[in-house]
Structures are given as structure tokens and as C-alpha cells.
Design an enzyme around this catalytic site. Structure first.
Site, PDB file in Angstrom:
ATOM      1  N   ASP A 107       0.819  -1.207   0.000  1.00  0.00           N
ATOM      2  CA  ASP A 107       0.000   0.000   0.000  1.00  0.00           C
ATOM      3  C   ASP A 107       0.856   1.262   0.000  1.00  0.00           C
ATOM      4  OD1 ASP A 107      -2.006   1.869   0.397  1.00  0.00           O
ATOM      5  OD2 ASP A 107      -2.294   1.389   2.517  1.00  0.00           O
ATOM      6  N   SER A 110      -0.062   4.207   2.719  1.00  0.00           N
ATOM      7  CA  SER A 110       0.114   4.149   4.174  1.00  0.00           C
ATOM      8  C   SER A 110       1.541   3.686   4.444  1.00  0.00           C
ATOM      9  CB  SER A 110      -0.909   3.200   4.818  1.00  0.00           C
ATOM     10  OG  SER A 110      -0.627   1.854   4.481  1.00  0.00           O
ATOM     11  N   ASN A 112       2.730   1.755   7.608  1.00  0.00           N
ATOM     12  CA  ASN A 112       3.039   0.704   8.582  1.00  0.00           C
ATOM     13  C   ASN A 112       2.853  -0.696   8.010  1.00  0.00           C
ATOM     14  OD1 ASN A 112       2.161   3.149  10.299  1.00  0.00           O
ATOM     15  ND2 ASN A 112       3.096   1.810  11.807  1.00  0.00           N
ATOM     16  N   TRP A 114       1.596  -4.369   9.252  1.00  0.00           N
ATOM     17  CA  TRP A 114       0.974  -5.109  10.350  1.00  0.00           C
ATOM     18  C   TRP A 114       0.335  -6.387   9.821  1.00  0.00           C
ATOM     19  CZ3 TRP A 114      -4.094  -6.431  10.236  1.00  0.00           C
ATOM     20  CH2 TRP A 114      -4.949  -5.668   9.419  1.00  0.00           C
ATOM     21  N   TYR A 150      -9.870   2.799  10.725  1.00  0.00           N
ATOM     22  CA  TYR A 150     -10.409   2.456   9.417  1.00  0.00           C
ATOM     23  C   TYR A 150     -11.593   3.333   9.127  1.00  0.00           C
ATOM     24  CZ  TYR A 150      -7.688  -1.693   9.831  1.00  0.00           C
ATOM     25  OH  TYR A 150      -6.648  -2.555   9.962  1.00  0.00           O
ATOM     26  N   ASP A 289      -1.697   5.772  -5.334  1.00  0.00           N
ATOM     27  CA  ASP A 289      -1.982   4.864  -4.221  1.00  0.00           C
ATOM     28  C   ASP A 289      -2.381   3.464  -4.672  1.00  0.00           C
ATOM     29  OD1 ASP A 289      -2.608   3.743  -1.779  1.00  0.00           O
ATOM     30  OD2 ASP A 289      -4.507   4.791  -1.567  1.00  0.00           O
ATOM     31  N   THR A 292      -5.691   1.742  -3.075  1.00  0.00           N
ATOM     32  CA  THR A 292      -7.063   2.162  -3.400  1.00  0.00           C
ATOM     33  C   THR A 292      -7.370   1.620  -4.788  1.00  0.00           C
ATOM     34  OG1 THR A 292      -6.899   4.190  -2.073  1.00  0.00           O
ATOM     35  CG2 THR A 292      -8.589   4.164  -3.773  1.00  0.00           C
TER      36      THR A 292
END
Length: 396
Positions: A107, A110, A112, A114, A150, A289, A292
């Protein structure tokens, strides 16, 4: 890509020494070539929408979890994501020693990394792979907790660090999040987690992103990664770390300076159809992005754009078109920093057994445009974190 021009004149000398030297030149070039690019294949899999449609749950789900594509772009100091039911590209990474595998969305919107953990009992964790820290000899807990907002809920968890392997690159001491709770809508996501490729400036808890560590640990030959999204087949899509794969594009690369090194954000001059400005009048900001699925813009601009291409908007904000009309629908041109990038109707209309809709989505009042997968399928995207440029070239 590398082009090797080696002029070998056998007439110069036939001694074994020069032959050996020539071979060393060839070999070192080949070694350099093999070190150059690290390819991370992406699978183009089922989307949450397709999975839910097959189960007959899509109507109920879309009412319960309205699409809020801008959720992750509201700067609140927490990392945010949204329930994009149409994301379909993901790749497999591993964490820990011995490695535990996870599919993640790469992505660029963003920052991070996880994955779900064995400490999470939310429905969304139950049907995804979960990381078990006790099975990794290189794992260490961090001291902070993590909270990710979110569009329709949140994910909470803990920070930790471990070895992360991505596309054949082993990153040491990577800080990542382990989820403890996850929003319900994530139960339908195909991927287990997210690997963020934007800048540290927007990372939750100021965690150093995976790509920054690749660069600082000397694991890539150039501070660049590039993304190819294949439009039709399930195979072929990939993220390339360390440079550019010239087989994925044709013509020149256009380099565009970032207007902000937070997201991969650039200046957009206008959105035009047949030379007429239909959106982004007077200029606007856009981000490239991969996380998306659509091209998203301010609601009024998107409504205007959709009416120009002949779409009518339904109750869910989707722009419906007659599949028969695709051939006659106009091209849409996005001018970025003075360079025109055109997207044809066959690229911006998606067809399914449920009918046809455009890939232009409403983003509410935020004045930010998101050029998502609909755009990246047409234009191979190269991300240079050091020079802070994006390169775009016609995809093949």
C-alpha cells in the site's frame, strides 16, 4: 533494466590473460545484473466484493460498511485504512525465524506493516493467518501499542520487531504491528495484513517503514521501487524493489516531483475530456496509491466527471454505465505537472456479471485526488524515495 555493450575484438590479442579478463568483465556485469532487482510477485485474486456477491451477502455488507476511501488520508496521527471491497492485488511476505508467511496488500498510501496475531480473536483474525511470536527465535516485543483507524472501525494491537522477508530481501529488526482486535469488515479481505510503502512522516508511532530499512541496510541497489499491475491475468503483477523493470513499460518515463513527502503526493493541473476541463479546475493535489482500487476525487468533481462520460450514480455512489456504450465513451486525461496521462473507457469501466460501472469514486469534501489501481494499471509507477520523484510510463 541493464543494457550491456561489450566490444570484444579478438584481433587485439589472443592471449589467455585477455580472454580471462573479458570473462571477468562479463561475469561482473552479470553479477551486477542479478543484484539489481528484487521482484515481489503479486497475485490478482478475488476481491471482497466478489466473495460477498458469491455468498449473496454483498447488498447487506455494503449498507453496513459504506465505502469511505478518504478515511486513511485524514491526518490524525493514527494510521488509517478503509474497507476497499475491490482491492485484488496482494503478495506473500514472511516474518520471523523460521519464517511465517502472510499475504499483504502493498500500500503506497500508508506506511506501517501489520499482520494478525495469535492474540487476536476477532472474526477477521479467525479466518486469516496469524503470527505466533513464540515460534520465532528472532522476535522481540516493542513497548508501544498501535491503533489504526479504518473507515468503518479500527485495528488495535502491539508493536514488535523481527526479521521480515520481502521479495527475496531479508530486512532485520523491522518494527511491525500485531493485531489484537480488527474491524469486522476485514473478515472479508483476502489479504492478511498491510505493508505500507509511503513515508515515515505519516507512520503510526513514527515506525521506520520496510522500504526505508531496505535502503538503510544496503539491501537495494537504488532507493527506488516500482509497481506493475497487470490488467487481465491473475499473474504478472509485481512490485520491484531496487529499481525499474523495463519489460513492464514502453516509451519514456516521465518524472514528477513530489509536492509533499508524506503520501506519494504530486501536483495535478486538471482533468479533461476532449480538451474541456471537467474536474480539478485550477489545479489540485493527487496521490498515487496502490492501496485504493479506484480513481477517487472530491464528490462534486467526480459527479461532474461521471456525467461527462455518461454514467448515472446509484444509491451507493457507484457510477453505472451501459456495457454496450464502452466503445463510444470518451478518454479522460489527467495532467500531472504539465504532462498528460490519458485513461480510456476500456480502462476506467469495470465489467462484471452484475453490469458495468466507472472507476471514478466519490471522496467527499476532501480536496485530494487518489490515483489508485485503475490509473496504475495503465501507467507503470516508479517511486524514488531519495530524490522524491514519481516516474510514470505507459504500461505494457
Amino acid at each position: 533494466g541493464w543494457t550491456l555493450g561489450l566490444k570484444l575484438h579478438s584481433s587485439e590479442s589472443n592471449s589467455e590473460v585477455t580472454d580471462t579478463m573479458k570473462w571477468l568483465v562479463v561475469l561482473s556485469a552479470l553479477v551486477a545484473f542479478s543484484e539489481c532487482l528484487h521482484k515481489m510477485p503479486l497475485i490478482k485474486g478475488k476481491t471482497a466484493r466478489q466473495a460477498l456477491q458469491e455468498k449473496g451477502l454483498w447488498e447487506e455488507y455494503r449498507k453496513k460498511y459504506p465505502y469511505n476511501p478518504m478515511a486513511k488520508f485524514i491526518q490524525s496521527g493514527t494510521e488509517s485504512m478503509t474497507n476497499d471491497a475491490d482491492l485484488s492485488y496482494y503478495g506473500v511476505i514472511s516474518i520471523g525465524t523460521p519464517p511465517q508467511s502472510f499475504s499483504v496488500i502493498f500500500d503506497t498510501g500508508s506506511s506501517n506493516l501489520w499482520v494478525p496475531s495469535v492474540y487476536c480473536s476477532s472474526q477477521a483474525c479467525e479466518n486469516h493467518r496469524r503470527f505466533n511470536p513464540q515460534q520465532s527465535s528472532t522476535f522481540t516485543w516493542g513497548s508501544q501499542s498501535l491503533s489504526i483507524q479504518y473507515g468503518t472501525g479500527s485495528m488495535t494491537g502491539y508493536l514488535a520487531s523481527d526479521v521480515v522477508e520481502v521479495g527475496g530481501i531479508t530486512v532485520n529488526n523491522q518494527v511491525f504491528g500485531l493485531s489484537e482486535t480488527e474491524a469486522a469488515f476485514m473478515a472479508n479481505m483476502v489479504a492478511d495484513g498491510i505493508l505500507g510503502l509511503a513515508f515515515q512522516s505519516i507512520a503510526s508511532d513514527n515506525v521506520v517503514p520496510v522500504f526505508n530499512n531496505m535502503v538503510s541496510q544496503g539491501l537495494v541497489s537504488q532507493p527506488q521501487f516500482s509497481v506493475y499491475l497487470s490488467s487481465n491475468s491473475e499473474q504478472g503483477s509485481e512490485v520491484v524493489f531496487g529499481g525499474v523493470d523495463s519489460s513492464h513499460y514502453t516509451g519514456q518515463i516521465t518524472w514528477i516531483p513530489l509536492s509533499s513527502a508524506t503520501y506519494w503526493q504530486i501536483n495535478m493541473d486538471s482533468v479533461t475530456i476532449n480538451g474541456q476541463t471537467v474536474a480539478c479546475s485550477g489545479g489540485c493535489q493527487a496521490i498515487i496509491d496502490t492501496g485504493t482500487s479506484l480513481i477517487v476525487g472530491p464528490t462534486s468533481d467526480i459527479n461532474n466527471l461521471n456525467s461527462w462520460v455518461g454514467a448515472s450514480t446509484n444509491q451507493y455512489g457507484e457510477a453505472i454505465v451501459n456495457c454496450q456504450n464502452i466503445q463510444s465513451m470518451p478518454d479522460v486525461t489527467f495532467t500531472l505537472n504539465g504532462n498528460a496521462f490519458t485513461v480510456s473507457a476500456s480502462a476506467y469501466v469495470s465489467q462484471s456479471s452484475y453490469g458495468c460501472s466507472t472507476g471514478f469514486g466519490q471522496g467527499g469534501s476532501q480536496q485530494l485526488w487518489i490515483l489508485g489501481d485503475v490509473f496504475i494499471r495503465e501507467y507503470y509507477a516508479i517511486f524514488d524515495s531519495q530524490a522524491q520523484y514519481i516516474g510514470l510510463a505507459q504500461s505494457v
